[in-house]
Design an enzyme around this catalytic site. Sequence first.
Site, PDB file in Angstrom:
ATOM      1  N   HIS A 191     -11.309  -0.202 -39.757  1.00 61.00           N
ATOM      2  CA  HIS A 191     -10.050  -0.374 -40.485  1.00 61.00           C
ATOM      3  C   HIS A 191     -10.029   0.448 -41.762  1.00 61.00           C
ATOM      4  O   HIS A 191      -9.005   1.023 -42.135  1.00 61.00           O
ATOM      5  CB  HIS A 191      -9.854  -1.855 -40.816  1.00 61.00           C
ATOM      6  CG  HIS A 191      -8.708  -2.125 -41.735  1.00 61.00           C
ATOM      7  ND1 HIS A 191      -7.414  -1.733 -41.456  1.00 61.00           N
ATOM      8  CD2 HIS A 191      -8.663  -2.739 -42.948  1.00 61.00           C
ATOM      9  CE1 HIS A 191      -6.621  -2.100 -42.446  1.00 61.00           C
ATOM     10  NE2 HIS A 191      -7.345  -2.700 -43.353  1.00 61.00           N
ATOM     11  N   GLU A 244      -4.951   1.592 -30.462  1.00 57.91           N
ATOM     12  CA  GLU A 244      -4.936   2.298 -31.747  1.00 57.91           C
ATOM     13  C   GLU A 244      -6.278   2.183 -32.465  1.00 57.91           C
ATOM     14  O   GLU A 244      -6.602   1.129 -33.011  1.00 57.91           O
ATOM     15  CB  GLU A 244      -3.841   1.733 -32.649  1.00 57.91           C
ATOM     16  CG  GLU A 244      -3.717   2.511 -33.957  1.00 57.91           C
ATOM     17  CD  GLU A 244      -3.630   1.622 -35.202  1.00 57.91           C
ATOM     18  OE1 GLU A 244      -3.274   2.157 -36.251  1.00 57.91           O
ATOM     19  OE2 GLU A 244      -3.932   0.419 -35.112  1.00 57.91           O
ATOM     20  N   HIS A 256      -2.633  -2.838 -31.806  1.00 61.80           N
ATOM     21  CA  HIS A 256      -3.023  -2.558 -33.181  1.00 61.80           C
ATOM     22  C   HIS A 256      -4.505  -2.892 -33.376  1.00 61.80           C
ATOM     23  O   HIS A 256      -4.876  -4.052 -33.495  1.00 61.80           O
ATOM     24  CB  HIS A 256      -2.152  -3.397 -34.114  1.00 61.80           C
ATOM     25  CG  HIS A 256      -2.301  -3.093 -35.558  1.00 61.80           C
ATOM     26  ND1 HIS A 256      -2.624  -4.055 -36.489  1.00 61.80           N
ATOM     27  CD2 HIS A 256      -2.160  -1.944 -36.244  1.00 61.80           C
ATOM     28  CE1 HIS A 256      -2.660  -3.514 -37.688  1.00 61.80           C
ATOM     29  NE2 HIS A 256      -2.381  -2.234 -37.569  1.00 61.80           N
ATOM     30  N   ASP A 269      -8.297   3.206 -35.777  1.00 70.11           N
ATOM     31  CA  ASP A 269      -8.306   3.820 -37.106  1.00 70.11           C
ATOM     32  C   ASP A 269      -9.613   4.593 -37.230  1.00 70.11           C
ATOM     33  O   ASP A 269     -10.690   4.029 -37.014  1.00 70.11           O
ATOM     34  CB  ASP A 269      -8.260   2.755 -38.203  1.00 70.11           C
ATOM     35  CG  ASP A 269      -6.959   1.980 -38.229  1.00 70.11           C
ATOM     36  OD1 ASP A 269      -5.961   2.497 -37.709  1.00 70.11           O
ATOM     37  OD2 ASP A 269      -6.948   0.868 -38.785  1.00 70.11           O
ATOM     38  N   GLU A 279      -5.469   6.960 -35.814  1.00 70.23           N
ATOM     39  CA  GLU A 279      -5.015   7.190 -37.194  1.00 70.23           C
ATOM     40  C   GLU A 279      -6.157   7.776 -38.021  1.00 70.23           C
ATOM     41  O   GLU A 279      -7.264   7.233 -38.028  1.00 70.23           O
ATOM     42  CB  GLU A 279      -4.555   5.891 -37.858  1.00 70.23           C
ATOM     43  CG  GLU A 279      -4.153   6.106 -39.320  1.00 70.23           C
ATOM     44  CD  GLU A 279      -3.907   4.820 -40.086  1.00 70.23           C
ATOM     45  OE1 GLU A 279      -3.830   4.895 -41.340  1.00 70.23           O
ATOM     46  OE2 GLU A 279      -3.814   3.756 -39.455  1.00 70.23           O
TER      47      GLU A 279
END
Length: 360
Positions: free
Chosen positions: A86, A71, A44, A73, A180
Amino acid sequence: MGEPTVLTRLTVSLAVLFLTPALPDAALAADGAGPPARPLVIAHRGASDERPEHTLAAYELAIDQGADYIEPDLVVTKDLALVARHENELSGTTDVASREEFEDRNRTKTVEGRQVAGWFTEDFTLAELRTLRARERVGNVRPASAAYNGLYQVPTFAEIVQLVRAKEAETGRRIGLYPELKHPTLMLEQEGIDMVDLMVAELRKHDLDDADDMVFVQVFEVGPLQRLDARVDTPLVLLISSQGGPYDEPEMRWADVMTPSGLAEVAQYADGIGPWLGHVIDQETVQPTSLVADAHAAGLQVHPWTLRKENGFLPAPLQSEGGPAADGQWRRVWQAAIASGADGFFTDNVDELVSLLEQR
């Protein structure tokens, strides 16, 4: 001072970039056929408890600790570069607030119904953004990570892909990417920037748009996933928050999405769901809910977020007053999550999750 291994090892690894890596034991077939040997370990934002999140150092450390996927963002700059943060507001994760040359960029804008004051990536060119340095977002909770404040730049998605490929060549194993898209509908509405187009272009540029690539693209919105589904074969994941519903579908509630009929609709355009952990593990009883089984019945993979050790992130009944939680409390939550049958987990503590899975 910094960590020269990030750039040094990257340079060395690029020399053997075209070695064919082996498929890791935990890798899931891209078409969803068959379960993984164990749940996927998804770092994460990188090794977030040990390095400032969304830095090359955090991603590399997570890979070295055994993560199957990292991951990033993704937010967007004024000149249309996808970078890893983030949020699109920068003051929590960089030193922008201390930079006099950018004082005039401070503003207040509405982000999905909330008034947010600060500095926003879409007001900076990539060159300007690269002059900033990353800092730990929750330094009071993670002093070990905060010790590295000021050492690292904000990475682009292209640099993250380059790092992953270099680490694949170095380690001989495949490493997945799990980007993401942050606020794609909002960016289109407010700035006229189409992040879906940018994501598609990046996936194609790096040859990551096929179903057999170790890539998932995740969004908290329905429309962007449907558009991606029409243009790439990359597996897609609908993220599900703790409450409310998707920004681009104001009449839709997450509670309705997580019903058998709602999950069947999701399966029309996505390959999985990424629910808040509290939807998978009851926060009072710390027992699995039916969501994983319901999602599997609809043909969807399930990757809950986020397994964390810190006391403040545990279910309220397990939190210790005035101090860190006992070791057994976070282990109890993680064991229950694993018992739910989910296909993978986002975690801030890669080392601990890999170790726990190996013990099982």
